[in-house]
Design an enzyme around this catalytic site. Structure first.
Site, PDB file in Angstrom:
ATOM      1  N   HIS A  81     -10.513   4.744  -8.179  1.00 48.05           N
ATOM      2  CA  HIS A  81     -10.301   6.191  -8.235  1.00 48.05           C
ATOM      3  C   HIS A  81      -8.875   6.504  -8.685  1.00 48.05           C
ATOM      4  O   HIS A  81      -8.641   7.415  -9.501  1.00 48.05           O
ATOM      5  CB  HIS A  81     -10.582   6.791  -6.862  1.00 48.05           C
TER       6      HIS A  81
ATOM      7  N   GLU B  67      -7.864  17.163   2.405  1.00 54.22           N
ATOM      8  CA  GLU B  67      -8.954  16.598   1.620  1.00 54.22           C
ATOM      9  C   GLU B  67      -9.637  17.677   0.783  1.00 54.22           C
ATOM     10  O   GLU B  67      -9.936  17.477  -0.401  1.00 54.22           O
ATOM     11  CB  GLU B  67      -9.964  15.929   2.558  1.00 54.22           C
TER      12      GLU B  67
ATOM     13  N   HIS C 171       2.846  -7.642  -5.598  1.00 57.82           N
ATOM     14  CA  HIS C 171       3.274  -6.365  -6.175  1.00 57.82           C
ATOM     15  C   HIS C 171       4.772  -6.383  -6.476  1.00 57.82           C
ATOM     16  O   HIS C 171       5.213  -5.865  -7.507  1.00 57.82           O
ATOM     17  CB  HIS C 171       2.931  -5.228  -5.218  1.00 57.82           C
TER      18      HIS C 171
ATOM     19  N   HIS D 187       6.785   7.919  -5.539  1.00 60.39           N
ATOM     20  CA  HIS D 187       6.576   6.629  -6.193  1.00 60.39           C
ATOM     21  C   HIS D 187       5.299   6.656  -7.035  1.00 60.39           C
ATOM     22  O   HIS D 187       5.255   6.083  -8.127  1.00 60.39           O
ATOM     23  CB  HIS D 187       6.500   5.530  -5.135  1.00 60.39           C
TER      24      HIS D 187
ATOM     25  N   HIS E  74      -7.483  18.969  -2.146  1.00 62.42           N
ATOM     26  CA  HIS E  74      -7.552  17.975  -3.211  1.00 62.42           C
ATOM     27  C   HIS E  74      -8.842  18.153  -4.017  1.00 62.42           C
ATOM     28  O   HIS E  74      -8.826  18.112  -5.254  1.00 62.42           O
ATOM     29  CB  HIS E  74      -7.484  16.573  -2.599  1.00 62.42           C
TER      30      HIS E  74
END
Length: 327
Positions: free
Chosen positions: A134, A72, A244, A305, A75
């Site tokens: 986000h 975290e 999806h 992906h 990032h």
């Protein structure tokens, strides 16, 4: 450093932030630090005895998990560096008449909003609508940075390629559908629905009679202590996953049609290359999506992906820019 070199570096940093964001989310490390912008009240992950004691005092009931916390924080460090790069770009653009002004200002505003979304992601305990927003903000940021880069260098297509330019509305439709599909992917991930169906080509069981469309796409999911690992029931997650998948089929068909038309209509080498690149990236993205289902969401493929979606978006943004630009 030239503006083009700075923009290239910023694009790489933005893609890195997207990769780290996906990796952090898929490793279930989105709440590795329960506060923002620090971690348990520190600028780094606490590891000393007195730091751990302070963390336990500030956040009782939370156990410091160093691996998740560091994911975290790394990032956040990279995202913070990206913010500084965008500020640098803004200053250079405002000081020169050779570069656009409005687009860098908008990009700067967007990255500030992205920081707020990053904060809300933590403080709202991974609320899906915030997590998806986000994600979309990151994809929007890298797209706008590419546009800014393209506007700082000449794009010359011999003769203007008028036949290919007639495909501009189709390219815009392709961009719109792709953005909606990326939103679906973000909604699938943020609701932990990626493994709601484990069979191909359709979902297992009596999936059609158990669709819960209204519930699946409601942005409001009630009050919960945390949204980590999802709060929706199986049928609702299955609905998200199935949607999806059908969205992927529609998107793939439309983008393949666009690539086919662009290849046959265009006379310029750069547009033909763009059509071929679109096919290659799209095929890779489909293969990664299928692999996620067959192999039950391995971390590397799941992150890839996300990267594939970003590259696909950048390809479509470039095609739209080339077709809609003033001759």
């Amino acid at each position: 450093m030239t503006m083009q070199s700075l923009l290239k570096m910023t694009l790489i940093f933005t893609l890195t932030v997207i990769i780290m964001g996906a990796y952090t989310r898929l490793e279930d490390a989105g709440l590795g630090c329960p506060d923002w912008p620090g971690c348990y009240g520190h600028l780094t992950v606490p590891d000393e005895a007195h730091e751990l004691a302070k963390a336990d005092q500030l956040f009782p009931g939370h156990e410091v998990e160093p691996q998740k916390a560091w994911l975290e924080m790394i990032h956040r460090y990279i995202a913070g560096t990206l913010g500084l790069l965008v500020l640098w770009i803004l200053i250079l653009c405002l000081r020169s008449r050779d570069y656009p002004n409005k687009l860098p200002i908008f990009i700067s505003a967007l990255i500030i909003f992205q920081a707020l979304l990053g904060m809300w992601t933590v403080t709202m305990k991974l609320m899906p609508i915030v997590v998806m927003s986000h994600l979309l903000g990151g994809f929007t940021l890298i797209s706008l940075l590419l546009l800014l880069y393209l506007r700082t260098r000449p794009l010359r297509i011999p003769g203007g390629d008028p036949q290919a330019r007639r495909l501009a509305p189709l390219a815009l439709l392709g961009l719109t559908v792709l953005v909606l599909q990326i939103l679906l992917g973000g909604w699938t991930s943020s609701n932990y629905a990626a493994l709601a169906c484990t069979q191909l080509p359709v979902c297992e069981g009596d999936w059609f009679d158990n669709l819960q469309l209204a519930k699946a796409f409601s942005p409001f999911q009630g009050d919960h202590p945390s949204f980590e690992f999802g709060v929706l029931d199986y049928h609702t997650r299955m609905t998200i996953h199935v949607t999806h998948r059908f969205g992927a089929l529609l998107t793939a068909a439309l983008l393949l049609f666009l690539a086919f038309k662009l290849w046959h209509k265009s006379r310029s080498h750069i547009l033909k290359q763009s059509a071929m690149l679109l096919v290659i990236v799209l095929a890779l993205q489909i293969a990664l999506g299928i692999s996620n289902v067959v192999m039950h969401l391995p971390l590397g493929i799941a992150v890839a992906h996300n990267v594939g979606a970003a590259l696909l978006l950048l390809t479509i943004v470039f095609i739209n820019y080339a077709l809609w630009r003033k001759a």
